[in-house]
Write a protein that holds these residues in place. Structure first.
Motif, PDB file in Angstrom:
ATOM      1  N   SER A   1       0.832  -1.205   0.000  1.00  0.00           N
ATOM      2  CA  SER A   1       0.000   0.000   0.000  1.00  0.00           C
ATOM      3  C   SER A   1       0.868   1.256   0.000  1.00  0.00           C
ATOM      4  CB  SER A   1      -0.942   0.000   1.210  1.00  0.00           C
ATOM      5  OG  SER A   1      -0.187  -0.008   2.404  1.00  0.00           O
ATOM      6  N   ALA A   2       0.214   2.369  -0.183  1.00  0.00           N
ATOM      7  CA  ALA A   2       0.925   3.651  -0.226  1.00  0.00           C
ATOM      8  C   ALA A   2       0.507   4.495   0.973  1.00  0.00           C
ATOM      9  CB  ALA A   2       0.583   4.388  -1.505  1.00  0.00           C
ATOM     10  N   VAL A   3       1.480   5.166   1.568  1.00  0.00           N
ATOM     11  CA  VAL A   3       1.173   6.092   2.668  1.00  0.00           C
ATOM     12  C   VAL A   3       1.480   7.502   2.169  1.00  0.00           C
ATOM     13  CG1 VAL A   3       1.672   6.744   5.050  1.00  0.00           C
ATOM     14  CG2 VAL A   3       1.832   4.340   4.367  1.00  0.00           C
ATOM     15  N   LEU A   4       0.459   8.307   2.122  1.00  0.00           N
ATOM     16  CA  LEU A   4       0.612   9.694   1.650  1.00  0.00           C
ATOM     17  C   LEU A   4       0.894  10.595   2.835  1.00  0.00           C
ATOM     18  CD1 LEU A   4      -2.027   8.968  -0.551  1.00  0.00           C
ATOM     19  CD2 LEU A   4      -1.595  11.376  -0.818  1.00  0.00           C
ATOM     20  N   LEU A   5       1.892  11.401   2.716  1.00  0.00           N
ATOM     21  CA  LEU A   5       2.167  12.341   3.808  1.00  0.00           C
ATOM     22  C   LEU A   5       1.445  13.656   3.533  1.00  0.00           C
ATOM     23  CD1 LEU A   5       4.853  10.424   3.749  1.00  0.00           C
ATOM     24  CD2 LEU A   5       5.641  12.142   5.364  1.00  0.00           C
TER      25      LEU A   5
ATOM     26  N   ASP B   1      -5.561  20.381  -1.626  1.00  0.00           N
ATOM     27  CA  ASP B   1      -5.222  20.336  -3.063  1.00  0.00           C
ATOM     28  C   ASP B   1      -3.910  19.579  -3.268  1.00  0.00           C
ATOM     29  OD1 ASP B   1      -7.421  21.890  -3.504  1.00  0.00           O
ATOM     30  OD2 ASP B   1      -6.328  23.711  -4.046  1.00  0.00           O
ATOM     31  N   ASP B   2      -2.954  19.852  -2.375  1.00  0.00           N
ATOM     32  CA  ASP B   2      -1.636  19.224  -2.466  1.00  0.00           C
ATOM     33  C   ASP B   2      -1.765  17.707  -2.254  1.00  0.00           C
ATOM     34  OD1 ASP B   2       1.331  19.241  -2.360  1.00  0.00           O
ATOM     35  OD2 ASP B   2       1.017  18.715  -0.261  1.00  0.00           O
ATOM     36  N   LEU B   3      -2.604  17.334  -1.278  1.00  0.00           N
ATOM     37  CA  LEU B   3      -2.831  15.913  -0.986  1.00  0.00           C
ATOM     38  C   LEU B   3      -3.456  15.212  -2.189  1.00  0.00           C
ATOM     39  CD1 LEU B   3      -2.319  14.246   1.555  1.00  0.00           C
ATOM     40  CD2 LEU B   3      -4.671  14.660   2.250  1.00  0.00           C
ATOM     41  N   GLN B   4      -4.400  15.912  -2.803  1.00  0.00           N
ATOM     42  CA  GLN B   4      -5.074  15.376  -3.992  1.00  0.00           C
ATOM     43  C   GLN B   4      -4.072  15.138  -5.129  1.00  0.00           C
ATOM     44  OE1 GLN B   4      -8.229  14.471  -4.309  1.00  0.00           O
ATOM     45  NE2 GLN B   4      -7.976  13.929  -6.469  1.00  0.00           N
ATOM     46  N   SER B   5      -3.177  16.104  -5.342  1.00  0.00           N
ATOM     47  CA  SER B   5      -2.225  15.938  -6.452  1.00  0.00           C
ATOM     48  C   SER B   5      -1.211  14.835  -6.142  1.00  0.00           C
ATOM     49  CB  SER B   5      -1.558  17.256  -6.843  1.00  0.00           C
ATOM     50  OG  SER B   5      -0.599  17.608  -5.902  1.00  0.00           O
ATOM     51  N   LYS B   6      -0.859  14.646  -4.847  1.00  0.00           N
ATOM     52  CA  LYS B   6       0.037  13.532  -4.481  1.00  0.00           C
ATOM     53  C   LYS B   6      -0.681  12.207  -4.738  1.00  0.00           C
ATOM     54  CE  LYS B   6       2.400  15.957  -0.685  1.00  0.00           C
ATOM     55  NZ  LYS B   6       2.251  16.249   0.748  1.00  0.00           N
ATOM     56  N   SER B   7      -1.962  12.156  -4.373  1.00  0.00           N
ATOM     57  CA  SER B   7      -2.746  10.930  -4.505  1.00  0.00           C
ATOM     58  C   SER B   7      -2.888  10.519  -5.971  1.00  0.00           C
ATOM     59  CB  SER B   7      -4.122  11.153  -3.874  1.00  0.00           C
ATOM     60  OG  SER B   7      -4.888  10.005  -3.975  1.00  0.00           O
ATOM     61  N   GLU B   8      -3.011  11.520  -6.859  1.00  0.00           N
ATOM     62  CA  GLU B   8      -3.191  11.225  -8.290  1.00  0.00           C
ATOM     63  C   GLU B   8      -1.968  10.565  -8.908  1.00  0.00           C
ATOM     64  OE1 GLU B   8      -4.338  15.034  -9.830  1.00  0.00           O
ATOM     65  OE2 GLU B   8      -6.357  14.865  -8.977  1.00  0.00           O
ATOM     66  N   LYS B   9      -0.803  10.713  -8.263  1.00  0.00           N
ATOM     67  CA  LYS B   9       0.422  10.122  -8.815  1.00  0.00           C
ATOM     68  C   LYS B   9       0.599   8.659  -8.404  1.00  0.00           C
ATOM     69  CE  LYS B   9       2.823  14.480  -9.331  1.00  0.00           C
ATOM     70  NZ  LYS B   9       2.635  15.547  -8.361  1.00  0.00           N
ATOM     71  N   ILE B  10      -0.251   8.178  -7.485  1.00  0.00           N
ATOM     72  CA  ILE B  10      -0.174   6.775  -7.037  1.00  0.00           C
ATOM     73  C   ILE B  10      -0.955   5.904  -8.029  1.00  0.00           C
ATOM     74  CG2 ILE B  10      -0.806   5.188  -5.150  1.00  0.00           C
ATOM     75  CD1 ILE B  10      -0.624   7.581  -3.256  1.00  0.00           C
ATOM     76  N   PRO B  11      -0.406   4.728  -8.415  1.00  0.00           N
ATOM     77  CA  PRO B  11      -1.173   3.858  -9.319  1.00  0.00           C
ATOM     78  C   PRO B  11      -2.579   3.622  -8.772  1.00  0.00           C
ATOM     79  CG  PRO B  11       1.036   2.979  -8.973  1.00  0.00           C
ATOM     80  CD  PRO B  11       0.896   4.152  -8.049  1.00  0.00           C
ATOM     81  N   PRO B  12      -3.604   3.717  -9.639  1.00  0.00           N
ATOM     82  CA  PRO B  12      -4.996   3.707  -9.167  1.00  0.00           C
ATOM     83  C   PRO B  12      -5.386   2.507  -8.319  1.00  0.00           C
ATOM     84  CG  PRO B  12      -4.883   3.900 -11.583  1.00  0.00           C
ATOM     85  CD  PRO B  12      -3.482   3.853 -11.088  1.00  0.00           C
ATOM     86  N   GLU B  13      -4.806   1.317  -8.632  1.00  0.00           N
ATOM     87  CA  GLU B  13      -5.239   0.112  -7.890  1.00  0.00           C
ATOM     88  C   GLU B  13      -4.557  -0.017  -6.527  1.00  0.00           C
ATOM     89  OE1 GLU B  13      -1.672  -0.904 -10.369  1.00  0.00           O
ATOM     90  OE2 GLU B  13      -3.486   0.287 -10.614  1.00  0.00           O
ATOM     91  N   THR B  14      -3.580   0.860  -6.224  1.00  0.00           N
ATOM     92  CA  THR B  14      -2.848   0.741  -4.960  1.00  0.00           C
ATOM     93  C   THR B  14      -3.672   1.292  -3.789  1.00  0.00           C
ATOM     94  OG1 THR B  14      -0.828   1.097  -6.207  1.00  0.00           O
ATOM     95  CG2 THR B  14      -0.638   1.291  -3.816  1.00  0.00           C
ATOM     96  N   PRO B  15      -3.891   0.451  -2.751  1.00  0.00           N
ATOM     97  CA  PRO B  15      -4.593   0.985  -1.569  1.00  0.00           C
ATOM     98  C   PRO B  15      -3.753   2.086  -0.927  1.00  0.00           C
ATOM     99  CG  PRO B  15      -4.282  -1.397  -1.407  1.00  0.00           C
ATOM    100  CD  PRO B  15      -3.479  -0.933  -2.566  1.00  0.00           C
ATOM    101  N   ARG B  16      -4.394   3.064  -0.352  1.00  0.00           N
ATOM    102  CA  ARG B  16      -3.635   4.184   0.211  1.00  0.00           C
ATOM    103  C   ARG B  16      -4.197   4.656   1.546  1.00  0.00           C
ATOM    104  NH1 ARG B  16      -4.480   7.224  -5.105  1.00  0.00           N
ATOM    105  NH2 ARG B  16      -4.398   5.059  -5.708  1.00  0.00           N
ATOM    106  N   ALA B  17      -3.311   5.186   2.352  1.00  0.00           N
ATOM    107  CA  ALA B  17      -3.719   5.777   3.630  1.00  0.00           C
ATOM    108  C   ALA B  17      -2.986   7.101   3.750  1.00  0.00           C
ATOM    109  CB  ALA B  17      -3.329   4.851   4.769  1.00  0.00           C
ATOM    110  N   THR B  18      -3.559   8.017   4.524  1.00  0.00           N
ATOM    111  CA  THR B  18      -2.922   9.320   4.699  1.00  0.00           C
ATOM    112  C   THR B  18      -2.327   9.419   6.090  1.00  0.00           C
ATOM    113  OG1 THR B  18      -4.533  10.285   3.215  1.00  0.00           O
ATOM    114  CG2 THR B  18      -3.327  11.816   4.587  1.00  0.00           C
ATOM    115  N   SER B  19      -1.116   9.996   6.134  1.00  0.00           N
ATOM    116  CA  SER B  19      -0.476  10.217   7.427  1.00  0.00           C
ATOM    117  C   SER B  19      -0.262  11.716   7.590  1.00  0.00           C
ATOM    118  CB  SER B  19       0.884   9.503   7.441  1.00  0.00           C
ATOM    119  OG  SER B  19       1.714  10.048   8.441  1.00  0.00           O
TER     120      SER B  19
END
Ligand SMILES: [Zn+2]
Length: 260
Positions: A42-46, A187-205
């Protein structure tokens, strides 16, 4: 840069945390890709802004005794903070992202231009002059352009000057443009999230701990922030052996139940 993150996919499956401490690296995109012992990827977005990450990088370098790296990160944090502030002022004035990007492109390679932009946005918005610290460029130029290796005391003094500038402008933005500031972060979080492959589960930290806009209050000075960060790091690293034990217990319990 490093982050300790839990696996949220385990949490979803188990209905409680797995307690597995996962150390992951992240770089420019502020996204850490993790894989837990159960094989979840999974991906962890900061949520942290670039200047917050750079401040934390400076704190880590300073705590390890790397003074030139600490001063260089502080200097970069200072510059990126003005970029963040410009974004907030532009949000307040309903400037589109595209128009802002086009304009920022013309100043992106010269931090002096960005600071100039900030000064005039401050003047127009608040009707008053913002007096910049005159001492910050001195050490910055010595370190960046002459390879000067500062002492820890010099870095702490430099850090205090930069921290005070960031702290006072942050307080101003929080009191006068809180919703615009939140919008810039989202907005910044959204643009970071868009760079993650769509099928990858993600969580925000919330990410960086040294200075974080996601906290209700920020530490008042560099000394206090550094001491608090050092304590927090010790607590996290101190808890790792216990988390590993808990994780083992959770795994054993799951196996006994015939679960995952
Ligand atoms: Zn997992």
């Amino acid at each position: 840069m490093k982050i300790v993150a839990p696996c949220m996919e385990c949490q979803k499956e188990l209905g409680h945390p797995s307690f597995e401490p996962i150390f992951a690296d992240y770089y420019e995109g502020a996204v850490a890709y993790i894989e837990c012992s159960r094989g979840h990827k999974s991906a962890v977005l900061l949520q942290s802004q670039k200047f917050e990450i750079l401040l934390e990088s400076a704190a880590n370098a300073l705590l390890e005794g790397y003074t030139i790296e600490a001063a260089s990160s502080l200097s970069a944090a200072y510059e990126r903070f003005f970029e963040f502030s410009i974004n907030v002022f532009c949000k307040k004035n309903a400037i589109t992202k595209q128009a802002l990007d086009e304009t920022f492109k013309q100043v992106s390679k010269q931090s002096e231009r960005q600071i100039g932009g900030f000064l005039f946005l401050h003047l127009i918005t608040f009707g008053s002059n913002y007096a910049l610290s005159k001492r910050i460029p001195e050490l910055r130029n010595k370190v960046i352009h002459q390879g000067y290796i500062p002492t820890p005391e010099e870095v702490i003094d430099f850090g205090e000057l930069i921290y005070q500038e960031i702290y006072s402008i942050t307080q101003l933005l929080k009191s006068r443009m809180q919703s615009e500031m939140q919008q810039v972060i989202m907005d910044d979080l959204q643009s970071k999230s868009e760079k993650i492959p769509p099928e990858t589960p993600r969580a925000t930290s919330t990410g960086a701990m040294f200075f974080s806009l996601s906290m209700a209050e920020q530490k008042r000075d560099f000394h206090e922030a550094l001491a608090s960060y050092k304590d927090a790091k010790e607590v996290i690293f101190g808890s790792v052996p216990y988390m590993k034990l808990l994780n083992k217990a959770v795994s054993l319990y799951s196996k006994l139940r015939g679960g995952v």
